[in-house]
Design a protein around this motif. Structure first.
Motif, PDB file in Angstrom:
ATOM      1  N   LEU A  22     -30.815   9.407  18.366  1.00  0.00           N
ATOM      2  CA  LEU A  22     -32.149   9.801  18.831  1.00  0.00           C
ATOM      3  C   LEU A  22     -32.068  10.425  20.217  1.00  0.00           C
ATOM      4  CD1 LEU A  22     -35.231   9.749  18.338  1.00  0.00           C
ATOM      5  CD2 LEU A  22     -35.240   7.524  19.463  1.00  0.00           C
ATOM      6  N   GLN A  23     -31.346   9.778  21.130  1.00  0.00           N
ATOM      7  CA  GLN A  23     -31.231  10.298  22.498  1.00  0.00           C
ATOM      8  C   GLN A  23     -30.501  11.635  22.532  1.00  0.00           C
ATOM      9  OE1 GLN A  23     -29.808   7.502  25.370  1.00  0.00           O
ATOM     10  NE2 GLN A  23     -31.197   5.916  24.680  1.00  0.00           N
ATOM     11  N   GLY A  25     -30.654  13.773  20.134  1.00  0.00           N
ATOM     12  CA  GLY A  25     -31.425  14.727  19.339  1.00  0.00           C
ATOM     13  C   GLY A  25     -30.776  15.037  18.005  1.00  0.00           C
ATOM     14  N   LYS A  27     -30.022  14.366  13.923  1.00  0.00           N
ATOM     15  CA  LYS A  27     -30.587  13.822  12.691  1.00  0.00           C
ATOM     16  C   LYS A  27     -29.702  14.295  11.549  1.00  0.00           C
ATOM     17  CE  LYS A  27     -33.856  17.591  12.555  1.00  0.00           C
ATOM     18  NZ  LYS A  27     -34.643  18.065  13.622  1.00  0.00           N
ATOM     19  N   SER A  30     -27.730  17.749  11.257  1.00  0.00           N
ATOM     20  CA  SER A  30     -27.458  18.380  12.556  1.00  0.00           C
ATOM     21  C   SER A  30     -26.001  18.802  12.638  1.00  0.00           C
ATOM     22  CB  SER A  30     -27.736  17.396  13.704  1.00  0.00           C
ATOM     23  OG  SER A  30     -29.083  17.068  13.790  1.00  0.00           O
ATOM     24  N   TRP A  49     -28.850  21.128  22.082  1.00  0.00           N
ATOM     25  CA  TRP A  49     -29.323  19.965  22.811  1.00  0.00           C
ATOM     26  C   TRP A  49     -30.810  20.091  23.048  1.00  0.00           C
ATOM     27  CZ3 TRP A  49     -30.349  19.054  28.333  1.00  0.00           C
ATOM     28  CH2 TRP A  49     -30.452  17.692  28.630  1.00  0.00           C
ATOM     29  N   ASP A  50     -31.556  19.067  22.664  1.00  0.00           N
ATOM     30  CA  ASP A  50     -33.015  19.075  22.809  1.00  0.00           C
ATOM     31  C   ASP A  50     -33.402  18.302  24.068  1.00  0.00           C
ATOM     32  OD1 ASP A  50     -35.737  19.061  22.578  1.00  0.00           O
ATOM     33  OD2 ASP A  50     -35.782  18.102  20.617  1.00  0.00           O
ATOM     34  N   THR A  53     -36.388  15.739  23.722  1.00  0.00           N
ATOM     35  CA  THR A  53     -36.048  14.478  23.056  1.00  0.00           C
ATOM     36  C   THR A  53     -35.266  13.579  23.998  1.00  0.00           C
ATOM     37  OG1 THR A  53     -35.991  15.578  20.911  1.00  0.00           O
ATOM     38  CG2 THR A  53     -34.874  13.466  21.058  1.00  0.00           C
ATOM     39  N   GLN A  56     -37.630  12.053  26.540  1.00  0.00           N
ATOM     40  CA  GLN A  56     -38.444  10.995  25.943  1.00  0.00           C
ATOM     41  C   GLN A  56     -37.647   9.701  25.855  1.00  0.00           C
ATOM     42  OE1 GLN A  56     -39.690  12.593  22.201  1.00  0.00           O
ATOM     43  NE2 GLN A  56     -41.431  13.691  23.073  1.00  0.00           N
ATOM     44  N   GLY A  57     -36.361   9.799  25.552  1.00  0.00           N
ATOM     45  CA  GLY A  57     -35.506   8.614  25.481  1.00  0.00           C
ATOM     46  C   GLY A  57     -35.337   7.940  26.827  1.00  0.00           C
TER      47      GLY A  57
END
Length: 81
Positions: A22-23, A25, A27, A30, A49-50, A53, A56-57
């Motif tokens: 999640l950290q 980005g 899934k 990917s 790299w997002d 995201t 947010q982490g």
């Protein structure tokens, strides 16, 4: 974190913990870039790299931290004479 290498078909695989994925980005589906490092390690990075995201982490740990006086200001006051 310590991870176990397992066999998957004719290859070796690592299972990436959900919070790390999640950290980063990541899934299912990917794409990542893997490279050998000079010290014998393996570097795995998302191809895309997002930043949002990732940011947010960081919010959850930041919210758990108490806001206190700035350490920099405290050091500056101590350096004055």
């Amino acid at each position: 974190m310590i991870l176990q290498v397992v066999t998957w078909g004719g290859s070796l695989a690592l299972r990436i913990p959900a919070d790390y994925a999640l950290q980063a980005g990541l899934k299912e589906g990917s794409w990542v870039s893997a490279a050998l490092t000079v010290d014998g390690g393996i570097s795995i990075r998302p191809l895309k790299w997002d930043r949002a995201t990732f940011a947010q982490g960081l919010e959850r740990p930041r919210e758990a931290m108490r806001m206190t006086q700035s350490v920099t200001e405290e050091l500056r006051r101590g350096a004055r004479y």
